[in-house]
Design a protein around this motif. Structure first.
Motif, mmCIF file in Angstrom:
data_model
loop_
_atom_site.group_PDB
_atom_site.id
_atom_site.type_symbol
_atom_site.label_atom_id
_atom_site.label_comp_id
_atom_site.label_asym_id
_atom_site.label_seq_id
_atom_site.Cartn_x
_atom_site.Cartn_y
_atom_site.Cartn_z
ATOM 1 N N LEU A 89 66.627 78.923 -4.920
ATOM 2 C CA LEU A 89 65.369 79.486 -5.331
ATOM 3 C C LEU A 89 64.271 78.397 -5.940
ATOM 4 N N TRP A 90 65.012 77.665 -6.832
ATOM 5 C CA TRP A 90 64.320 76.505 -7.503
ATOM 6 C C TRP A 90 63.749 75.428 -6.641
ATOM 7 N N ASN A 91 64.777 75.292 -5.578
ATOM 8 C CA ASN A 91 64.188 74.417 -4.485
ATOM 9 C C ASN A 91 63.076 74.803 -3.746
ATOM 10 N N THR A 92 63.168 76.118 -3.608
ATOM 11 C CA THR A 92 61.885 76.727 -2.884
ATOM 12 C C THR A 92 60.665 76.793 -3.733
ATOM 13 N N VAL A 93 60.781 77.063 -4.888
ATOM 14 C CA VAL A 93 59.664 77.078 -5.948
ATOM 15 C C VAL A 93 59.077 75.495 -5.964
ATOM 16 N N TRP A 94 59.914 74.675 -6.023
ATOM 17 C CA TRP A 94 59.724 73.181 -6.237
ATOM 18 C C TRP A 94 58.800 72.731 -5.046
ATOM 19 N N PHE A 95 59.231 72.985 -3.884
ATOM 20 C CA PHE A 95 58.616 72.474 -2.613
ATOM 21 C C PHE A 95 57.159 73.289 -2.619
ATOM 22 N N THR A 96 57.325 74.555 -2.947
ATOM 23 C CA THR A 96 55.918 75.279 -2.788
ATOM 24 C C THR A 96 54.818 74.495 -4.048
ATOM 25 N N VAL A 97 55.404 74.158 -5.048
ATOM 26 C CA VAL A 97 54.348 73.249 -6.000
ATOM 27 C C VAL A 97 53.959 72.097 -5.426
ATOM 28 N N LEU A 98 55.052 71.583 -4.767
ATOM 29 C CA LEU A 98 54.693 70.047 -4.374
ATOM 30 C C LEU A 98 53.683 70.154 -3.074
ATOM 31 N N SER A 99 53.617 70.976 -2.367
ATOM 32 C CA SER A 99 53.097 71.083 -0.858
ATOM 33 C C SER A 99 51.801 71.877 -1.109
ATOM 34 N N THR A 100 51.812 72.870 -1.856
ATOM 35 C CA THR A 100 50.182 73.741 -1.986
ATOM 36 C C THR A 100 49.250 72.895 -2.419
ATOM 37 N N VAL A 101 49.257 72.075 -3.588
ATOM 38 C CA VAL A 101 48.168 71.232 -4.085
ATOM 39 C C VAL A 101 47.451 70.339 -3.113
ATOM 40 N N PRO A 102 48.439 69.403 -2.230
ATOM 41 C CA PRO A 102 47.959 68.456 -1.380
ATOM 42 C C PRO A 102 47.530 69.225 -0.110
ATOM 43 N N LEU A 103 48.023 70.516 0.312
ATOM 44 C CA LEU A 103 47.440 71.316 1.317
ATOM 45 C C LEU A 103 46.103 71.850 1.156
ATOM 46 N N VAL A 104 45.982 72.471 -0.177
ATOM 47 C CA VAL A 104 44.789 72.789 -0.165
ATOM 48 C C VAL A 104 43.480 71.773 -0.351
ATOM 49 N N VAL A 105 43.853 70.756 -1.222
ATOM 50 C CA VAL A 105 42.846 69.590 -1.587
ATOM 51 C C VAL A 105 42.580 69.005 -0.255
ATOM 52 N N ALA A 106 43.644 68.528 0.601
ATOM 53 C CA ALA A 106 43.327 68.145 2.034
ATOM 54 C C ALA A 106 42.443 68.703 2.752
ATOM 55 N N GLY A 107 42.986 70.073 2.891
ATOM 56 C CA GLY A 107 42.253 70.998 3.808
ATOM 57 C C GLY A 107 40.615 71.030 3.263
ATOM 58 N N LEU A 108 40.290 70.939 2.195
ATOM 59 C CA LEU A 108 39.006 71.155 1.666
ATOM 60 C C LEU A 108 38.215 69.722 2.185
ATOM 61 N N GLN A 144 48.799 79.994 1.306
ATOM 62 C CA GLN A 144 49.648 78.654 1.215
ATOM 63 C C GLN A 144 51.000 79.224 0.588
ATOM 64 N N VAL A 145 50.742 79.706 -0.580
ATOM 65 C CA VAL A 145 52.015 79.911 -1.614
ATOM 66 C C VAL A 145 53.090 80.761 -0.750
ATOM 67 N N LEU A 146 52.584 81.729 0.168
ATOM 68 C CA LEU A 146 53.389 82.587 0.868
ATOM 69 C C LEU A 146 53.974 81.867 1.859
ATOM 70 N N ALA A 147 53.372 80.978 2.720
ATOM 71 C CA ALA A 147 54.015 80.100 3.756
ATOM 72 C C ALA A 147 55.001 79.248 3.121
ATOM 73 N N SER A 148 54.881 78.498 2.109
ATOM 74 C CA SER A 148 55.525 77.419 1.339
ATOM 75 C C SER A 148 56.719 78.219 0.944
ATOM 76 N N LEU A 149 56.580 79.247 0.328
ATOM 77 C CA LEU A 149 57.883 80.021 -0.107
ATOM 78 C C LEU A 149 58.924 80.436 1.079
ATOM 79 N N LYS A 150 58.505 80.422 2.352
ATOM 80 C CA LYS A 150 59.079 80.784 3.511
ATOM 81 C C LYS A 150 59.814 79.441 4.281
ATOM 82 N N ILE A 151 59.838 78.500 3.437
ATOM 83 C CA ILE A 151 60.283 77.072 4.007
ATOM 84 C C ILE A 151 61.583 77.147 4.613
#
Length: 319
Positions: free
Chosen positions: A92-111, A245-252
């Motif tokens: 679960l920690w690996n899933t949350v850590w991946f979500t934290v690392l991926s969400t910010v660049p995905l939102v910023v890069a998308g914008l 994005q958080v929901l999608a990253s949690l389902k990695i």
């Protein structure tokens, strides 16, 4: 003064051809309200989603294995074991850590990509196609492409770039705990940023142009227009993108399973892969169901954030 006698209305005409009122109401609902058109979807939805959801809850309360044997009722023992299982918490920690690392660049890069595509006038269709096209690729193609790029040899593009700038090649991008998760995050960002880009682009096109014209007449520069017009009007879209994005990253699952297999030393194994291992490798379907429903409760909690935030913003705006 004469009175015209009215003939009695036959019972069949009073009740709509002999049908009772309840039957006529049901028929009207099926024909006039379109239920006949959504009935196939409702049937498939109940068969492949509602029923598995209900049966999964029942399975999580038993000791059933993958063969269907051993389905004795054990109550909440699987849930108690899952809460005490350190492998559940590490996954679960690996899933949350991946979500934290991926969400910010995905939102910023998308914008950022949406802003570029919105303001670039030359061959706009090419920029939009280029930035959205990777999202259409299957996960297997994307993972294979990045495996070739970061393969630790002279064949890998990443090592060739390191050697060209004088750095030491041969980094274990997927075999080193320091880089394995970052490699999966980079793959995911390149692959899925097109979805956020499309949402932001649609929101940018909905902003009235006269707001920018009035601000430009008042002497506002590009940065001030972005800060005081664009970003505030994109606040609701940003909230939606964040939640999705958080929901999608949690389902990695796909990227990790195909690129690292959960390694090295389970440092990239997400919770869904642990569920898969318990159910289809360890043959403990009851325990795997319990872990999956614990994770489902987490996803359900996160999915409720967007409506609550939207309601709070609406109440603040009303005040």
């Amino acid at each position: 003064m004469t009175t015209t006698a009215m003939a009695p209305v036959p019972a069949g005409e009073r009740t709509g051809g002999g049908r009772p009122p309840a039957a006529r109401t049901v028929r009207r609902a099926w024909t006039e309200h379109g239920l006949v058109f959504v009935a196939p979807f409702l049937l498939v939805y109940a068969l492949f989603l509602v029923w598995p959801l209900i049966s999964g809850v029942g399975m999580s309360l038993t000791s059933e294995n993958i063969t269907g044997a051993g389905g004795e009722f054990i109550g909440l023992d699987n849930y108690a074991e899952a809460i005490r299982d350190p492998e559940v918490w590490s996954s679960l920690w690996n899933t949350v850590w991946f979500t934290v690392l991926s969400t910010v660049p995905l939102v910023v890069a998308g914008l950022g990509l949406a802003l570029l595509a919105h303001h670039l006038r030359a061959v706009q269709w090419l920029w939009r196609l280029s930035w959205f096209a990777p999202y259409l690729l299957p996960s297997g193609v994307v993972c294979l492409l990045f495996l070739y790029m970061i393969y630790p040899s002279d064949f890998g593009l990443a090592d060739q770039l390191l050697a060209s700038v004088g750095l030491e090649p041969g980094i274990g991008w997927l075999g080193d705990e320091r880089y394995a998760m970052l490699s999966v995050v980079a793959t995911t960002v390149w692959w899925t940023v097109g979805f956020n880009f499309l949402l932001y682009l649609a929101a940018l096109q909905a902003i009235p142009a006269h707001l920018y014209e009035a601000a430009e007449l008042d002497g506002a520069g590009a940065w001030h227009r972005l800060r005081h017009i664009t970003l505030p009007l994109l606040r609701r879209t940003t909230g939606l993108v964040l939640v999705l994005q958080v929901l999608a990253s949690l389902k990695i699952f796909d990227q990790v399973y195909l690129m690292t297999g959960g390694g090295p030393d389970d440092s990239t194994r997400p919770i869904l892969q642990y569920v898969y291992q318990q159910g289809f490798t360890g043959y403990r379907m009851g325990y795997a169901s319990a872990v999956s429903y614990i994770f489902f409760a987490l996803i359900l909690t996160v999915s409720l954030v967007q409506p609550l935030l939207s309601r709070r913003r609406a109440e603040e705006a009303a005040k």
